[in-house]
Design an enzyme around this catalytic site. Sequence first.
Site, PDB file in Angstrom:
ATOM      1  N   CYS A  48      -5.165   0.482   3.695  1.00  9.73           N
ATOM      2  CA  CYS A  48      -5.213  -0.947   4.049  1.00  9.73           C
ATOM      3  C   CYS A  48      -6.596  -1.540   3.821  1.00  9.73           C
ATOM      4  CB  CYS A  48      -4.791  -1.135   5.496  1.00  9.73           C
ATOM      5  SG  CYS A  48      -5.824  -0.241   6.691  1.00  9.73           S
ATOM      6  N   HIS A  87      -6.503  -1.460  11.585  1.00  9.45           N
ATOM      7  CA  HIS A  87      -5.833  -1.930  10.372  1.00  9.45           C
ATOM      8  C   HIS A  87      -6.675  -3.008   9.704  1.00  9.45           C
ATOM      9  CE1 HIS A  87      -2.605  -2.552   7.598  1.00  9.45           C
ATOM     10  NE2 HIS A  87      -2.225  -3.714   8.082  1.00  9.45           N
ATOM     11  N   ASN A 116      -0.946  -9.385   4.740  1.00  6.09           N
ATOM     12  CA  ASN A 116      -0.852  -7.950   4.973  1.00  6.09           C
ATOM     13  C   ASN A 116      -0.595  -7.231   3.645  1.00  6.09           C
ATOM     14  OD1 ASN A 116      -0.882  -5.627   6.480  1.00  6.09           O
ATOM     15  ND2 ASN A 116       1.131  -5.918   7.375  1.00  6.09           N
ATOM     16  N   GLN A 174       0.805  -1.214   0.000  1.00  5.56           N
ATOM     17  CA  GLN A 174       0.000   0.000   0.000  1.00  5.56           C
ATOM     18  C   GLN A 174       0.842   1.268   0.000  1.00  5.56           C
ATOM     19  OE1 GLN A 174      -1.639  -1.113   3.987  1.00  5.56           O
ATOM     20  NE2 GLN A 174      -1.498   1.080   4.409  1.00  5.56           N
TER      21      GLN A 174
END
Length: 371
Positions: free
Chosen positions: A160, A303, A330, A154
């Site tokens: 996110c 997140h 992630n 990102q």
Amino acid sequence: MIHPNFSLIVVLSLVFVSAISAETFSPGSDGEDQLIRQVVDDQDHLLSSEHHFSLFKRNFQKVYGSQEEHDYRFGVFKANLGLAARHQKLDPSAVHGVTQFSDLTPAEFRRTFLGLRGLRFPKDANKAPILPTTDLPEDFDWRERGAVTAVKNQGSCGSCWSFSTTGALEGAHFLATGELASLSEQQLVDCDHECDPEEPGSCDAGCNGGLMNSAFEYTLKAGGLMQEEEYPYTGTDRGKCKFDKSKIVASVANFSVVSLDEDQIAANLVKNGPLAVAINAAYMQTYVGGVSCPYICSKRLNHGVLLVGYGSAGYAPIRMKDKPYWIIKNSWGENWGESGYYKICRGPNVCGVDSMVSTVAAVHTTSEKYH
């Protein structure tokens, strides 16, 4: 009554754990070209912090605009060595140390690399039906079944939430069509301004944050998402919306909220594909690898990530037994964590990981160019 041998057992256990920790977390012998990826002992890291900072700058190509900025970042870096050491003590079954975020204050890290807006689901959110849980596999990983795209990055943008959204829809589209398409986060960043009517000010806002369920709602209303190749990621939110409805690749059929129950989360993961998940990312700033099982972790969600699987036996030496864990994809690139992935204990909602979980179903929609 406490057994008279209990104290002796505790002492021997602590000695055993200390021996394991010393072996596991001591610096390697691969030479200066290897990144210092473990927390070294307090005396060593204070004496050699300049050397560690030099390695950090070289390995992460860090360049600062002035000597003043350099000196400030060095001070932050030294403070983060201490933060990693504290995280190591609170989370001994993981490895904490130097990451690409080691020159950022925790506040800068939260502001720049997180970005979840809205701390609860809308009241009218659909609830996923209760699924049977008796025959769930002991271990499960959608990466092994072709439903997960490569780890993305990102950048310095609080987007996110968009990566969590696309990851879930990529998996759902794969289940619906047998095709794995990398979907456009930038479409969400530029075009999605969907709001949660229950929370004023919690609209999806590009690099300033968003919410996965709101993004699913936008995608449902817009008709779908384009392929990443057609609408590439820029890591900024200053561009105009370039959505082309004729180039939609994947569409949302429906989405729903999964129960807080971990068996239900696992059942939905196995049946419906990767799940959009929110988490508290405090320990992720210093995370290097292993199974994260912090003794203390806030459940304040900040997140958005993607739940892709789970395992039954992540070794946690401080607890003298294997611990089951979730496998989290992630969006900070492959150089973070375990090749871009994070393992966190299954248990009593560690770091809020069970609090905000969504599943999405896709319909079969493809563009001519995709084929």
